[in-house]
Design an enzyme around this catalytic site. Structure first.
Site, PDB file in Angstrom:
ATOM      1  N   ARG A 246       4.175   2.116   5.110  1.00  0.00           N
ATOM      2  CA  ARG A 246       4.321   3.202   6.079  1.00  0.00           C
ATOM      3  C   ARG A 246       5.758   3.198   6.549  1.00  0.00           C
ATOM      4  O   ARG A 246       6.360   2.128   6.676  1.00  0.00           O
ATOM      5  CB  ARG A 246       3.403   2.977   7.294  1.00  0.00           C
ATOM      6  CG  ARG A 246       1.989   3.469   7.081  1.00  0.00           C
ATOM      7  CD  ARG A 246       1.897   4.997   7.194  1.00  0.00           C
ATOM      8  NE  ARG A 246       0.568   5.497   6.915  1.00  0.00           N
ATOM      9  CZ  ARG A 246       0.174   6.061   5.762  1.00  0.00           C
ATOM     10  NH1 ARG A 246       1.004   6.171   4.764  1.00  0.00           N
ATOM     11  NH2 ARG A 246      -1.051   6.522   5.606  1.00  0.00           N
ATOM     12  N   GLU A 275       9.558  11.121   8.223  1.00  0.00           N
ATOM     13  CA  GLU A 275       9.204  12.033   7.119  1.00  0.00           C
ATOM     14  C   GLU A 275       8.822  13.385   7.702  1.00  0.00           C
ATOM     15  O   GLU A 275       8.167  13.424   8.740  1.00  0.00           O
ATOM     16  CB  GLU A 275       8.047  11.454   6.318  1.00  0.00           C
ATOM     17  CG  GLU A 275       8.453  10.214   5.547  1.00  0.00           C
ATOM     18  CD  GLU A 275       7.320   9.682   4.677  1.00  0.00           C
ATOM     19  OE1 GLU A 275       6.437  10.466   4.289  1.00  0.00           O
ATOM     20  OE2 GLU A 275       7.327   8.485   4.380  1.00  0.00           O
ATOM     21  N   HIS A 293       7.971   9.356  -0.951  1.00  0.00           N
ATOM     22  CA  HIS A 293       6.549   9.120  -0.666  1.00  0.00           C
ATOM     23  C   HIS A 293       5.648   9.600  -1.822  1.00  0.00           C
ATOM     24  O   HIS A 293       4.761  10.441  -1.630  1.00  0.00           O
ATOM     25  CB  HIS A 293       6.132   9.792   0.649  1.00  0.00           C
ATOM     26  CG  HIS A 293       4.939   9.122   1.262  1.00  0.00           C
ATOM     27  ND1 HIS A 293       4.712   9.097   2.603  1.00  0.00           N
ATOM     28  CD2 HIS A 293       3.898   8.448   0.702  1.00  0.00           C
ATOM     29  CE1 HIS A 293       3.585   8.445   2.853  1.00  0.00           C
ATOM     30  NE2 HIS A 293       3.069   8.039   1.710  1.00  0.00           N
TER      31      HIS A 293
HETATM   32  P1  NAD Z   1      -6.197  -2.157   2.639  1.00  0.00           P
HETATM   33  O1  NAD Z   1      -6.884  -1.823   3.919  1.00  0.00           O
HETATM   34  O2  NAD Z   1      -7.015  -2.405   1.429  1.00  0.00           O
HETATM   35  O3  NAD Z   1      -5.265  -3.461   2.870  1.00  0.00           O
HETATM   36  C1  NAD Z   1      -4.432  -3.623   3.980  1.00  0.00           C
HETATM   37  C2  NAD Z   1      -4.389  -5.113   4.314  1.00  0.00           C
HETATM   38  O4  NAD Z   1      -3.401  -5.330   5.321  1.00  0.00           O
HETATM   39  C3  NAD Z   1      -5.717  -5.659   4.877  1.00  0.00           C
HETATM   40  O5  NAD Z   1      -6.146  -6.751   4.090  1.00  0.00           O
HETATM   41  C4  NAD Z   1      -5.370  -6.065   6.313  1.00  0.00           C
HETATM   42  O6  NAD Z   1      -6.083  -7.220   6.740  1.00  0.00           O
HETATM   43  C5  NAD Z   1      -3.882  -6.345   6.185  1.00  0.00           C
HETATM   44  N1  NAD Z   1      -3.130  -6.277   7.439  1.00  0.00           N
HETATM   45  C6  NAD Z   1      -3.185  -5.317   8.398  1.00  0.00           C
HETATM   46  N2  NAD Z   1      -2.270  -5.579   9.350  1.00  0.00           N
HETATM   47  C7  NAD Z   1      -1.650  -6.721   8.992  1.00  0.00           C
HETATM   48  C8  NAD Z   1      -0.610  -7.508   9.573  1.00  0.00           C
HETATM   49  N3  NAD Z   1      -0.056  -7.164  10.716  1.00  0.00           N
HETATM   50  N4  NAD Z   1      -0.225  -8.613   8.926  1.00  0.00           N
HETATM   51  C9  NAD Z   1      -0.805  -8.976   7.759  1.00  0.00           C
HETATM   52  N5  NAD Z   1      -1.769  -8.293   7.149  1.00  0.00           N
HETATM   53  C10 NAD Z   1      -2.190  -7.174   7.761  1.00  0.00           C
HETATM   54  O7  NAD Z   1      -5.146  -0.997   2.393  1.00  0.00           O
HETATM   55  P2  NAD Z   1      -4.452  -0.590   1.012  1.00  0.00           P
HETATM   56  O8  NAD Z   1      -5.310   0.367   0.283  1.00  0.00           O
HETATM   57  O9  NAD Z   1      -3.987  -1.821   0.320  1.00  0.00           O
HETATM   58  O10 NAD Z   1      -3.218   0.255   1.556  1.00  0.00           O
HETATM   59  C11 NAD Z   1      -2.209  -0.371   2.346  1.00  0.00           C
HETATM   60  C12 NAD Z   1      -1.300   0.705   2.930  1.00  0.00           C
HETATM   61  O11 NAD Z   1      -0.553   1.309   1.890  1.00  0.00           O
HETATM   62  C13 NAD Z   1      -2.038   1.901   3.559  1.00  0.00           C
HETATM   63  O12 NAD Z   1      -2.493   1.661   4.849  1.00  0.00           O
HETATM   64  C14 NAD Z   1      -0.982   2.962   3.529  1.00  0.00           C
HETATM   65  O13 NAD Z   1      -0.201   2.852   4.698  1.00  0.00           O
HETATM   66  C15 NAD Z   1      -0.131   2.566   2.330  1.00  0.00           C
HETATM   67  N6  NAD Z   1      -0.250   3.524   1.221  1.00  0.00           N
HETATM   68  C16 NAD Z   1       0.891   4.124   0.784  1.00  0.00           C
HETATM   69  C17 NAD Z   1       0.840   5.019  -0.280  1.00  0.00           C
HETATM   70  C18 NAD Z   1       2.095   5.669  -0.780  1.00  0.00           C
HETATM   71  O14 NAD Z   1       2.005   6.769  -1.343  1.00  0.00           O
HETATM   72  N7  NAD Z   1       3.249   5.073  -0.634  1.00  0.00           N
HETATM   73  C19 NAD Z   1      -0.383   5.308  -0.892  1.00  0.00           C
HETATM   74  C20 NAD Z   1      -1.533   4.663  -0.443  1.00  0.00           C
HETATM   75  C21 NAD Z   1      -1.448   3.770   0.627  1.00  0.00           C
END
Ligand code: NAD
Length: 321
Positions: A246, A275, A293
């Protein structure tokens, strides 16, 4: 039963729904006419990506709406809790794009250690006049094999990244606030799948030991950055950073300071605090590799998203495709 896919749906998803007897309309209805169209056409459900919003007002005006499906991860454009309170099934497709984001991370790691982003900027204008100088400049590349990748946030995407990185011969360490000891599956074509236990470490140990760090955590409360000046100071000199999580997960001022002081070798950003108007000093920095993005934006992911939406709907109505 009629479904409005207001921001479109992949052909595979549409085909699966139509094979199960649904009629899928993909002509976009303007936001201010959405509720009227749902009622007038008798849509049982609406599918959106990020362009269409489904807020309380639309939900209130559409008492016969059975579901709202979001193709992708974030549901900021839908009043999810309110919809569920009203008995509407609200769902997304969280796993469909993990592989796409993971591949972008690997692309950026390969890109940064060979300075491809900068070489691609310099060669068109200076490649003829300064070939020898550029050869010298970019001739000190590094390899990923044997390097340690630190993954912050070991959920769906973090685990996919681990699988790719292990496949490239990297050492992988991970930090998650909720540690999971489920092994990562490494699929090798023609061989099968291997389970690999990735070492889970404390946050500070990850910062101190990783040659490269990639973030895969959701937006934190209040938009708090995971990597601020304080945390960046604990990383190895010459560290490479990737942020596809993010905007603001790495503090943008601290990142620029770290790059300018030479502590951070390079960074790759897919996401930005402002963004769609990111800071110019990030966009023009010579050691930042940039994408707008697009982490999840592959054709394969669009297909998987469409199929996952279709599977959810088919299961909800108990019909056969
Ligand atoms: P997910 O929920 O499967 O995994 C996120 C992990 O982060 C979880 O295991 C959670 O316990 C951990 N977490 C949360 N806060 C934390 C912290 N402060 N310290 C350590 N660990 C922490 O999510 P995901 O599907 O792997 O996606 C992750 C992120 O990727 C999404 O939330 C989104 O922001 C981003 N994303 C970006 C794109 C892109 O186009 N660039 C696309 C999809 C997702």
């Amino acid at each position: 039963m009629k479904i409005l896919a207001n921001d479109g749906i992949s052909k595979s998803g549409k085909d699966a729904l139509e094979a199960a007897g649904f009629t899928v309309i993909t002509e976009m209805v303007p936001q201010d006419q959405l509720a009227n169209a749902i009622n007038a056409e008798g849509y049982v459900g609406v599918l959106v990506r990020s362009a269409t919003t489904v807020r309380k007002e639309v939900i209130d005006q559409c008492p016969n709406l059975k579901f709202i499906g979001r193709g992708g991860v974030g549901m900021d454009n839908i009043d999810v809790a309110y919809g569920r309170e009203k008995g509407i099934n609200v769902f997304n497709t969280p796993g469909s794009s993990s592989g796409s984001v993971a591949e972008l991370v690997m692309a950026q790691l390969f890109d940064m250690v060979r300075s491809l982003y900068d070489s691609n900027r310099q060669m068109p204008t200076n490649g003829l006049a300064e070939f020898a100088a550029l050869k010298k400049k970019y001739g000190k590349g590094a390899e990923l094999r044997g390097k340690t990748l630190g993954i912050i946030g070991f959920g769906r995407i973090g685990r996919e990244v681990a699988s790719y990185a292990l496949g490239c011969g990297m050492n992988v360490i991970a930090y998650d606030r909720v540690p999971s000891h489920t092994p990562v599956k490494l699929n090798i074509s023609g061989f099968g799948s291997i389970d690999v236990n990735v070492e889970q470490v404390e946050f500070h140990d990850l910062l101190a030991n990783a040659d490269m760090i990639t973030l895969h955590v959701p937006k934190q409360d209040g938009g708090r950055a995971i990597l601020r000046a304080e945390e960046l100071a604990m990383t190895k000199k010459g560290v490479y950073l990737v942020n596809t999580a993010r905007g603001g997960s790495i503090d943008e001022n601290a990142l620029l300071d770290g790059l300018n002081s030479g502590h951070i070798a390079a960074a790759a950003l897919d996401v930005f605090e402002n963004e769609p108007t990111p800071r110019q000093d990030l966009l023009s920095h010579p050691r930042i590799s940039l994408t707008p993005h697009v982490g999840a934006a592959t054709l394969e992911a669009q297909d998987r998203i469409g199929l996952e939406l279709a599977d959810n709907i088919i299961a909800m109505f108990g019909v056969q495709a």
